[in-house]
Design a protein around this motif. Structure first.
Motif: not given
Ligand code: RM4
Ligand code: MN
Ligand code: MN
Length: 429
Positions: A261-275
């Motif tokens: 149930n972890v919010n993977i799409e948010q992890i994706v957005a975070r990783l992208h945010r920091f390149g």
């Protein structure tokens, strides 16, 4: 080019399926046009989309308990390439193969590269393997690999990764994916801080050996084989390690490597945010690292991941070029069928994400109109994009109905006559 299936077989099946496809494609085209979307534009994006298949996914996987091989299964990289070529010939969406060493070891990599090219394939990321001991290996990975307490074992793991880079150069790869099973099964077994220090020191030695245009993709995983702590357990550890290593180090997100149930799409957005978003291992999961077929359990999550990727494309940070790979274990299906179906599931989530009306979505977000923001996503998710995918495949020379043509080809039965039987034994991690 020497593709494995007969072109006539595909052409005849397509000839039978084309009238219905044209009808569906035009009907969908009219429907999309009403909301200002040009279907051919979406089809062109799909035609440009591809996902790599894992060499290790071409055989039947298994669990810790059992493996149930099928006859005609590939047992070496040459046969695996042949099966991957079947997948790409039908889907036209999987032209690259991701390899795993030493599993795919051969004596002549230049020849392997040519062999792949003659099948219409090239090579994607190289995956190193320091989570198993190999026969005759000097030091056991039972104490860990890059983070082992034993210096000679760490050096051996570094050496293996550098050898993988060397193999990859010959194959034309430009990414090294590093997943380590390092961790502990008991509280107190190793010092949690010092084991990470050892990992970082070893990883820096591997990083130093990367050619200029290569990337090192760090893959995190919460647990298994270590059941108390893993050294690179989550995206936090992964991004910190990647930031410390340098620009060429990125994070790889395997969809099955998170807590339920972890919010993977948010992890994706975070990783992208920091390149730092480097790539994906697509699969699906219900309980853990189940390695089930992409989109078979939670297609909506996959859609939401692609929604973030489309947003990321609009707001690139650094060199945004995530690599897409499948990483699955096919325990009860024919692996070719699973990968055909998975490639379709992945491309269809991408298509739905492109269909999101970004203007409405952003306007609703800015106006705090929660329901309309949600509906912007829901409208796209509800579109049946199958005709777009099928038309793109058909125009690229693939099969309109990939599974039907694969079955008609009798590929597996024919290979069962030629290939040697697979041994029993445990499966994949
Ligand atoms: C791991 C991880 C790696 C894969 C191995 C076989 O769980 O997903 O990517 O190389 O399994
Ligand atoms: Mn993986
Ligand atoms: Mn995994």
């Amino acid at each position: 080019m020497n593709l494995p299936l007969s072109d006539e077989l595909i052409a005849e099946a397509n000839h039978r399926a084309l009238p219905a496809l044209e009808e569906d494609y035009h009907a969908l085209g009219r429907k999309l046009a009403r909301s200002g979307v040009e279907i051919d534009t979406i089809k062109a994006r799909i035609a440009g989309f591809s996902v790599a298949v894992p060499s290790w996914g071409a055989g039947r996987g298994g669990t810790r308990f059992a493996k149930f091989p099928i006859s005609g299964e590939p047992t070496n990289i040459h046969e695996k390439l042949e099966d991957c070529a079947v997948i790409n010939q039908l889907s036209r969406a999987t032209p690259r193969v991701s390899t795993h060493f030493p599993w795919d070891k051969v004596s002549d990599y230049a020849a392997l590269r040519e062999e792949a090219a003659s099948l219409g394939l090239s090579f994607d990321a190289i995956n190193s393997n320091t989570f198993q001991d190999q026969l005759g290996q000097a030091h056991s990975y039972s104490t860990g690999s890059l983070s082992s307490t034993d210096a000679a074992t760490r050096a051996q793991a570094v050496e293996h990764n550098i050898e993988c880079i060397e193999i990859g150069r010959q194959l034309g790869s430009t990414d090294l994916t590093v997943w380590v099973g390092d961790g502990t099964n008991f509280p107190g077994q190793q010092d949690l801080g010092r084991s990470l220090d050892r990992y970082l020191d070893s990883a820096a030695e591997v990083y130093a050996a990367l050619p200029g245009d290569w990337r090192m993709l760090l893959e995190h995983k919460m647990f298994e084989p270590a059941f108390y702590s893993s050294v690179i357990s989550d995206w936090g550890s992964s991004i910190l390690a990647a930031q410390q290593l340098g620009d060429k180090a990125k994070c790889l997100v395997d969809l099955g490597h998170h807590a339920p149930n972890v919010n993977i799409e948010q992890i994706v957005a975070r990783l992208h945010r920091f390149g730092k978003l480097g790539g994906f291992h697509f699969n699906d999961s219900k309980y853990g690292d189940d390695d089930l077929d992409s989109g078979s359990i939670n297609p909506h999550q996959l859609f939401l991941v692609f929604n973030e990727l489309v947003e990321a494309e609009l707001n690139p940070r650094g060199d945004f070029r995530p690599s897409y790979m499948i990483d699955q274990s096919h325990n009860v299906t024919d692996p070719i069928e699973s990968m055909l179906s998975s490639a379709e599931a992945i491309a269809s989530c991408f298509a739905k994400a492109i269909l999101v009306d970004r203007h409405s979505l952003h306007a609703a977000q800015d106006a705090n109109d929660t329901m309309m923001a949600f509906q912007a996503l829901r409208r796209a998710y509800n579109v049946d994009v199958a005709p777009i995918l099928a038309m793109a495949r058909f125009e690229a020379g693939g099969a309109i109905d990939v599974l039907a043509v694969y079955r008609e080809s009798q590929w597996r039965a024919r290979k069962a006559q030629e290939r040697k039987a697979v041994g029993l034994g445990a499966g994949i991690v």
